[in-house]
Design a protein around this motif. Structure first.
Motif, PDB file in Angstrom:
ATOM      1  N   TRP A 104       0.461  -1.240  -0.370  1.00 36.15           N
ATOM      2  CA  TRP A 104      -0.164  -0.154  -0.046  1.00 36.15           C
ATOM      3  C   TRP A 104       0.429   1.261  -0.049  1.00 36.15           C
ATOM      4  O   TRP A 104       0.093   2.156   0.299  1.00 36.15           O
ATOM      5  CB  TRP A 104      -0.855   0.112   1.087  1.00 36.15           C
ATOM      6  N   ASP A 105       2.266   0.763  -0.231  1.00 37.31           N
ATOM      7  CA  ASP A 105       3.175   2.523  -0.275  1.00 37.31           C
ATOM      8  C   ASP A 105       2.652   3.362  -1.861  1.00 37.31           C
ATOM      9  O   ASP A 105       2.160   2.657  -2.899  1.00 37.31           O
ATOM     10  CB  ASP A 105       4.289   2.234  -0.130  1.00 37.31           C
ATOM     11  N   SER A 106       2.150   4.289  -1.570  1.00 34.75           N
ATOM     12  CA  SER A 106       1.231   4.648  -2.312  1.00 34.75           C
ATOM     13  C   SER A 106       2.012   5.133  -3.354  1.00 34.75           C
ATOM     14  O   SER A 106       1.878   5.436  -4.113  1.00 34.75           O
ATOM     15  CB  SER A 106       0.472   6.166  -1.516  1.00 34.75           C
ATOM     16  N   LEU A 109       2.607   2.328  -5.266  1.00 30.35           N
ATOM     17  CA  LEU A 109       1.994   2.130  -6.885  1.00 30.35           C
ATOM     18  C   LEU A 109       1.185   2.934  -7.520  1.00 30.35           C
ATOM     19  O   LEU A 109       1.021   2.541  -8.289  1.00 30.35           O
ATOM     20  CB  LEU A 109       0.239   2.158  -6.000  1.00 30.35           C
ATOM     21  N   TYR A 167       0.415  -3.498   9.112  1.00 31.86           N
ATOM     22  CA  TYR A 167      -0.058  -4.618   8.288  1.00 31.86           C
ATOM     23  C   TYR A 167      -1.992  -4.429   8.721  1.00 31.86           C
ATOM     24  O   TYR A 167      -2.288  -4.087  10.058  1.00 31.86           O
ATOM     25  CB  TYR A 167      -0.155  -5.442   8.196  1.00 31.86           C
ATOM     26  N   GLN A 170      -7.623  -4.801   5.396  1.00 32.09           N
ATOM     27  CA  GLN A 170      -8.607  -4.327   4.096  1.00 32.09           C
ATOM     28  C   GLN A 170      -7.503  -3.419   3.521  1.00 32.09           C
ATOM     29  O   GLN A 170      -7.678  -2.731   2.331  1.00 32.09           O
ATOM     30  CB  GLN A 170      -9.867  -3.590   4.787  1.00 32.09           C
ATOM     31  N   LEU A 171      -6.742  -2.693   3.991  1.00 27.49           N
ATOM     32  CA  LEU A 171      -6.079  -1.858   3.720  1.00 27.49           C
ATOM     33  C   LEU A 171      -4.920  -2.717   2.407  1.00 27.49           C
ATOM     34  O   LEU A 171      -4.606  -2.576   1.867  1.00 27.49           O
ATOM     35  CB  LEU A 171      -4.364  -1.260   4.144  1.00 27.49           C
ATOM     36  N   PHE A 172      -4.605  -3.952   2.654  1.00 24.41           N
ATOM     37  CA  PHE A 172      -3.943  -4.501   1.313  1.00 24.41           C
ATOM     38  C   PHE A 172      -4.887  -5.410   0.655  1.00 24.41           C
ATOM     39  O   PHE A 172      -4.318  -4.884  -0.393  1.00 24.41           O
ATOM     40  CB  PHE A 172      -3.203  -6.046   2.608  1.00 24.41           C
ATOM     41  N   GLN A 174      -7.176  -3.719  -0.457  1.00 25.67           N
ATOM     42  CA  GLN A 174      -7.479  -2.434  -1.870  1.00 25.67           C
ATOM     43  C   GLN A 174      -5.973  -2.405  -2.463  1.00 25.67           C
ATOM     44  O   GLN A 174      -6.221  -1.993  -4.112  1.00 25.67           O
ATOM     45  CB  GLN A 174      -8.098  -1.629  -0.876  1.00 25.67           C
ATOM     46  N   ALA A 175      -4.957  -2.564  -1.766  1.00 26.34           N
ATOM     47  CA  ALA A 175      -4.239  -2.403  -2.824  1.00 26.34           C
ATOM     48  C   ALA A 175      -3.387  -3.234  -3.432  1.00 26.34           C
ATOM     49  O   ALA A 175      -2.263  -3.313  -4.598  1.00 26.34           O
ATOM     50  CB  ALA A 175      -2.625  -2.233  -1.484  1.00 26.34           C
ATOM     51  N   ASP A 178      -6.131  -3.062  -6.821  1.00 20.96           N
ATOM     52  CA  ASP A 178      -5.494  -1.731  -7.507  1.00 20.96           C
ATOM     53  C   ASP A 178      -4.211  -1.998  -7.937  1.00 20.96           C
ATOM     54  O   ASP A 178      -3.845  -2.048  -9.423  1.00 20.96           O
ATOM     55  CB  ASP A 178      -4.955  -0.266  -6.496  1.00 20.96           C
ATOM     56  N   SER A 179      -3.174  -3.010  -7.566  1.00 18.46           N
ATOM     57  CA  SER A 179      -2.020  -3.494  -8.343  1.00 18.46           C
ATOM     58  C   SER A 179      -2.446  -5.004  -9.383  1.00 18.46           C
ATOM     59  O   SER A 179      -2.117  -4.345 -11.185  1.00 18.46           O
ATOM     60  CB  SER A 179      -1.291  -4.255  -7.566  1.00 18.46           C
TER      61      SER A 179
END
Length: 201
Positions: A104-106, A109, A167, A170-172, A174-175, A178-179
């Motif tokens: 999730w490092d913006s 990404l 960690y 949900q953050l993981f 979504q990331a 996105d990937s």
């Protein structure tokens, strides 16, 4: 189909093996760090070379695995980079512990999206039409690995990611979405796939 599985960084395709009648193509494996050696500087020579080799074989296809776990150094060395350590047993092949970015490092990404867009539109030679075409439109490209930034496939056997600071499930998720979405959007005609292993958090 049955594909020859290249070693990491192996661009040359063994002529004898690729021409076996039961072999459908070649799986090219390379890393993000290798095709973007510096920020915004792209080198897709290994992909172009594989396509040239396949042009000499009859009706053979290419699968591309561009490993997104190995991010370029310029992303890792940012003062605000969100990183974690992969243990030696964290992926296939073992080796030494390595540091990479959290999925999730913006900034990572954002850079990955630019890479995939650049790769998708990169001009390569198509021997069938005898003209340059966007890589996404090359008739030999059949499949592409939809990777997760900083992880690759969904694979966290030793729990390196789920135990990393910050960690969140949900953050993981979504990331990861996105990937994967970037690859699916940029390569709409190819079969996109992802390695998926059991995870516990």
């Amino acid at each position: 189909g049955i594909y020859l599985l290249g070693s990491l960084g192996q661009g040359a395709i063994p002529e004898t093996a690729i021409n076996l009648p039961y072999v459908d193509g070649f799986t090219l494996r390379t890393t993000w760090a290798d095709v973007e050696p510096a920020e915004g500087v792209y080198d897709f020579g290994i992909i172009e070379g594989a396509l040239e080799d396949l042009a000499d074989a009859e009706d053979k296809k290419l699968t591309l695995e561009l490993f997104a776990r190995n991010v370029p150094e310029y992303i890792l060395t940012r003062p605000d980079a969100l990183t974690y350590t992969l243990s030696a047993s964290g992926g296939s092949g073992g080796g030494e512990p390595t540091t990479t970015v959290l999925p999730w490092d913006s900034y990572a990404l954002e850079r990955y999206e630019l890479l995939i867009k650049e790769l998708s539109s990169h001009q390569v030679y198509d021997v069938t039409s005898e003209q340059m075409v966007a890589f996404r439109d090359h008739p030999a490209l059949a499949q592409i690995d939809a990777q997760v930034v900083g992880l690759g496939g969904i694979r966290d056997v030793p729990g390196d990611l789920v135990s990393a600071q910050g960690y969140d499930r949900q953050l993981f998720i979504q990331a990861a979405l996105d990937s994967v979405d970037v690859t699916v959007e940029c390569f709409p005609e190819q079969f996109a796939f992802i390695a998926f292993f059991q995870m516990f958090d």
